[in-house]
Design an enzyme around this catalytic site. Sequence first.
Site, PDB file in Angstrom:
ATOM      1  N   GLN A  83      47.351  38.642 -11.162  1.00 29.63           N
ATOM      2  CA  GLN A  83      47.948  38.242 -12.429  1.00 29.63           C
ATOM      3  C   GLN A  83      48.036  36.724 -12.494  1.00 29.63           C
ATOM      4  O   GLN A  83      47.831  36.037 -11.490  1.00 29.63           O
ATOM      5  CB  GLN A  83      49.318  38.905 -12.597  1.00 29.63           C
ATOM      6  CG  GLN A  83      49.205  40.416 -12.776  1.00 29.63           C
ATOM      7  CD  GLN A  83      50.522  41.113 -13.011  1.00 29.63           C
ATOM      8  OE1 GLN A  83      51.582  40.638 -12.627  1.00 29.63           O
ATOM      9  NE2 GLN A  83      50.461  42.270 -13.648  1.00 29.63           N
ATOM     10  N   SER A  91      51.352  48.019  -8.510  1.00 39.76           N
ATOM     11  CA  SER A  91      51.732  48.227  -9.910  1.00 39.76           C
ATOM     12  C   SER A  91      51.320  49.635 -10.285  1.00 39.76           C
ATOM     13  O   SER A  91      50.180  50.035 -10.037  1.00 39.76           O
ATOM     14  CB  SER A  91      51.038  47.211 -10.827  1.00 39.76           C
ATOM     15  OG  SER A  91      50.986  47.674 -12.164  1.00 39.76           O
ATOM     16  N   GLY A  92      52.231  50.390 -10.887  1.00 38.31           N
ATOM     17  CA  GLY A  92      51.907  51.764 -11.253  1.00 38.31           C
ATOM     18  C   GLY A  92      50.820  51.851 -12.304  1.00 38.31           C
ATOM     19  O   GLY A  92      49.856  52.616 -12.158  1.00 38.31           O
ATOM     20  N   SER A  93      50.947  51.077 -13.389  1.00 40.04           N
ATOM     21  CA  SER A  93      49.935  51.138 -14.446  1.00 40.04           C
ATOM     22  C   SER A  93      48.581  50.687 -13.924  1.00 40.04           C
ATOM     23  O   SER A  93      47.543  51.281 -14.255  1.00 40.04           O
ATOM     24  CB  SER A  93      50.356  50.293 -15.653  1.00 40.04           C
ATOM     25  OG  SER A  93      50.417  48.921 -15.332  1.00 40.04           O
ATOM     26  N   ASP A 249      55.493  43.768 -20.511  1.00 37.74           N
ATOM     27  CA  ASP A 249      54.591  44.858 -20.124  1.00 37.74           C
ATOM     28  C   ASP A 249      54.404  45.793 -21.302  1.00 37.74           C
ATOM     29  O   ASP A 249      55.366  46.208 -21.953  1.00 37.74           O
ATOM     30  CB  ASP A 249      55.211  45.609 -18.943  1.00 37.74           C
ATOM     31  CG  ASP A 249      54.246  46.542 -18.239  1.00 37.74           C
ATOM     32  OD1 ASP A 249      53.223  46.914 -18.844  1.00 37.74           O
ATOM     33  OD2 ASP A 249      54.528  46.913 -17.082  1.00 37.74           O
ATOM     34  N   CYS A 253      55.734  50.872 -17.141  1.00 38.23           N
ATOM     35  CA  CYS A 253      55.912  50.216 -15.841  1.00 38.23           C
ATOM     36  C   CYS A 253      56.205  51.232 -14.737  1.00 38.23           C
ATOM     37  O   CYS A 253      57.331  51.718 -14.603  1.00 38.23           O
ATOM     38  CB  CYS A 253      57.008  49.160 -15.900  1.00 38.23           C
ATOM     39  SG  CYS A 253      57.097  48.125 -14.434  1.00 38.23           S
ATOM     40  N   GLY A 254      55.192  51.539 -13.938  1.00 37.01           N
ATOM     41  CA  GLY A 254      55.323  52.554 -12.908  1.00 37.01           C
ATOM     42  C   GLY A 254      56.214  52.170 -11.748  1.00 37.01           C
ATOM     43  O   GLY A 254      57.076  52.957 -11.329  1.00 37.01           O
ATOM     44  N   THR A 255      56.035  50.958 -11.216  1.00 35.21           N
ATOM     45  CA  THR A 255      56.897  50.534 -10.109  1.00 35.21           C
ATOM     46  C   THR A 255      58.322  50.318 -10.602  1.00 35.21           C
ATOM     47  O   THR A 255      59.291  50.610  -9.891  1.00 35.21           O
ATOM     48  CB  THR A 255      56.354  49.263  -9.441  1.00 35.21           C
ATOM     49  OG1 THR A 255      56.044  48.284 -10.445  1.00 35.21           O
ATOM     50  CG2 THR A 255      55.108  49.557  -8.630  1.00 35.21           C
TER      51      THR A 255
END
Length: 343
Positions: A83, A91-93, A249, A253-255
Amino acid sequence: MSFEKSLDILLVHCQGESGNVLVGGAPEIPGATILDKMNHLNQVDPSLRLFLTREPRAQVVHTTNLLLAPTRPDADAGFIVLQPDRAHPMSGSNCICVVTALLETGRVKMVEPETVVRLDTAAGLILARARCENGRCLSVSLDNVPAFVQQLDAPVSTPQWGTIRADIAFGGVFYAQIDVDQVGLRIVPEAARALAEAGTEIKALLAEQVAVQHPEIPSLDEIAYVMFRDYRPDGSVVTCTTLKPGRVDRSPCGTGSSANLAVLHARGLARTGDRRLSRSIIGGTFTAEILGETTVGDRPAILPRITGQGYVFGRQQLRLDPQDPFAQGFALSDTWGPQVGEL
């Protein structure tokens, strides 16, 4: 025009959040583990990340995942999240984007109706179960690394909002999770700019007031993101994770959803087997589930599972030109926001 040296990229998003995947042409990254390689990108040579994530090749809402050969024998592939501010461990996504890209391009053989993919990350091994049909990846369920709380209701002194309270939790990276009404905002599209600015301001204050360190991975020692949240009466949560240099985001947001589950568990509001719906600022959804309990060091932790869907929508080839005067990229505050000087 010569493209003898180029980078091959798959264009992917997860619930609207960019998660492109660099699949070919990257230089060898030194390091015996994915964590070592991430630390090299952050501490020694950031040139690849800068090339990929800043103008003129990228805009502020942009992530490229560096696909790597695994460094452990029980994984199918490895990746690092690149990033604009730094390389991140998980990162989940982005993990959902990587799994979707691996399967739909045949880099990992797709088995219908379910394919298991094991990913080597700087935060640990991620087990992904992809639901597949007719060559498409319809959803990805991530068995994330253990999530745990470091501190509930940590006081944060702010010039603008007085003392606010933040739950400090790890879900793959460290989060400060804050009820959005503490900053007088709502998680709606028209508030995105104000939320981004509030989040980046609070993140800077947290760096001075709250110290973190993963009990088993000492180099994971910063609060990566501020996540605003709004709990709903039906048990779901609307989330807004803010990222440097000043954006939000697009995904749930997975995490961050994993860290939120750890907070709910620590407060006695969720237990093993419970599921929660996480909804983003634009209405995208993840399902977050507690699979079980464990410990990380001496901290109680949960085993989270995050389910969502990614979409491959194109390809890109970036030419590596030694004469390019902006090979390291650049960023301007007109689009990147007031925190751009801290990149």
